[in-house]
Design an enzyme around this catalytic site. Structure first.
Site, PDB file in Angstrom:
ATOM      1  N   GLY A  65       0.712  -1.240  -0.078  1.00 21.70           N
ATOM      2  CA  GLY A  65      -0.013  -0.079   0.069  1.00 21.70           C
ATOM      3  C   GLY A  65       0.700   1.374  -0.009  1.00 21.70           C
ATOM      4  O   GLY A  65       0.256   2.293   0.541  1.00 21.70           O
ATOM      5  N   HIS A  68       1.643   0.769 -13.125  1.00 19.03           N
ATOM      6  CA  HIS A  68       2.631  -0.713 -13.521  1.00 19.03           C
ATOM      7  C   HIS A  68       4.032  -0.246 -13.400  1.00 19.03           C
ATOM      8  O   HIS A  68       4.448   0.870 -13.806  1.00 19.03           O
ATOM      9  CB  HIS A  68       2.074  -1.229 -14.898  1.00 19.03           C
ATOM     10  CG  HIS A  68       2.969  -2.470 -14.924  1.00 19.03           C
ATOM     11  ND1 HIS A  68       2.579  -3.798 -14.583  1.00 19.03           N
ATOM     12  CD2 HIS A  68       3.917  -2.691 -15.741  1.00 19.03           C
ATOM     13  CE1 HIS A  68       3.498  -4.624 -14.847  1.00 19.03           C
ATOM     14  NE2 HIS A  68       4.520  -4.139 -15.777  1.00 19.03           N
TER      15      HIS A  68
HETATM   16  C1  GAR Z   1       3.814  -1.265  -7.420  1.00 17.01           C
HETATM   17  O1  GAR Z   1       5.128  -1.136  -7.666  1.00 17.01           O
HETATM   18  C2  GAR Z   1       3.015  -1.555  -8.336  1.00 17.01           C
HETATM   19  O2  GAR Z   1       3.266  -0.759  -9.548  1.00 17.01           O
HETATM   20  C3  GAR Z   1       2.900  -2.705  -8.579  1.00 17.01           C
HETATM   21  O3  GAR Z   1       2.933  -3.457  -7.358  1.00 17.01           O
HETATM   22  C4  GAR Z   1       3.425  -2.459  -6.581  1.00 17.01           C
HETATM   23  C5  GAR Z   1       2.728  -2.219  -5.326  1.00 17.01           C
HETATM   24  O4  GAR Z   1       3.308  -1.690  -4.312  1.00 17.01           O
HETATM   25  N1  GAR Z   1       1.813  -3.176  -9.533  1.00 17.01           N
HETATM   26  C6  GAR Z   1       1.682  -4.301 -10.463  1.00 17.01           C
HETATM   27  O5  GAR Z   1       2.828  -4.947 -10.507  1.00 17.01           O
HETATM   28  C7  GAR Z   1       0.543  -4.509 -11.302  1.00 17.01           C
HETATM   29  N2  GAR Z   1       0.836  -5.484 -12.409  1.00 17.01           N
HETATM   30  P1  GAR Z   1       2.399  -0.839  -3.048  1.00 17.01           P
HETATM   31  O6  GAR Z   1       1.407  -1.974  -2.627  1.00 17.01           O
HETATM   32  O7  GAR Z   1       3.494  -0.537  -2.182  1.00 17.01           O
HETATM   33  O8  GAR Z   1       1.793   0.156  -3.672  1.00 17.01           O
END
Ligand code: GAR
Length: 221
Positions: A17, A114
């Site tokens: 998050g 992404h």
């Molecule tokens: C982020 O780096 C986002 O870009 C990635 O998951 C992470 C979530 O981090 N999303 C993907 O890979 C979607 N295909 P967070 O929970 O700390 O925001």
């Protein structure tokens, strides 16, 4: 006319998050174009739910069903968005594919971040795949969510260099920092500034922008 009332956002997330945190902090300083009214999460003990609670934002975990990569029934998720009169959905580390039940009423009203420069390195491990491929520049992309995964029109991108000696962790830290700056600003532009769509291109500077889309059916009946 561009919408002038604050947009009501929901964040869909599965994990840590940190992007939710960046979006919520921007909303608090009135830099997001609206307020985050709801967090929907598919992982009941995900840290993003604690982050939402600390900020006084409703966090819900509707049922996910039997599958790992998609929601078995998207209707309870749609019902939650409806109940909170959500205008725009922000995916932030939500690791399941979405389908027509959610995508159709939110067409043009659902964004995702992404961790790569799409269309390179789509999929579940955009950071690890870029590192393994040996690219010298990667980054992050904010795009509209459509039925093909990581494929919708691009709203904003930021480049991040891959350094000699980078590990997955060091590269991920740099990409996450870029995401936290890019996503809130891209959302603000998308909901507040004029834009028009030309094929796959989102062209800023002219056009009706968000106000030119049909109202989110779920929110406004
Ligand atoms: C982020 O780096 C986002 O870009 C990635 O998951 C992470 C979530 O981090 N999303 C993907 O890979 C979607 N295909 P967070 O929970 O700390 O925001």
């Amino acid at each position: 006319m561009l919408a002038s009332r604050p947009v009501r956002f929901a964040v869909l997330a599965s994990g840590a998050g940190s992007n939710f945190e960046a979006l919520a902090a921007a909303a608090e300083r009135e830099a997001l174009g609206g307020t985050i009214a709801l967090v929907l999460c598919d992982v009941p003990d995900a840290p993003v739910l604690d982050r939402a609670a600390r900020r006084g934002i409703a966090g819900l975990t509707p049922p996910v069903g039997r599958f790992r990569t998609r929601l078995e029934d998207e209707r309870p998720w749609l019902d939650a968005l409806t109940a909170h009169a959500i205008d725009v959905v922000l995916c932030a580390g939500f690791m399941r594919r979405l389908h027509a039940t959610l995508l159709t009423p939110f067409a043009g009203r659902m964004l995702n971040i992404h961790p790569s420069l799409l269309p390179s390195f789509a999929g579940r491990d955009g950071i690890g795949d870029a590192l393994a491929h040996g690219v010298r520049v990667t980054g992050c992309t904010v795009h509209l969510v459509e039925s093909e995964v990581d494929s919708g029109p691009i709203v904003a991108q930021a480049a991040v260099p891959v350094l000699d000696g980078d590990t997955r962790e060091s590269l991920a830290a740099r990409i996450h920092a870029a995401e936290h700056a890019l996503y809130p600003e891209a959302v603000r532009r998308y909901v507040r500034e004029p834009w028009r769509r030309e094929g796959r291109r989102i062209v800023f500077g002219e056009g009706a922008g968000l106000a030119g889309l049909p109202a989110a059916e779920v929110a406004h009946g």
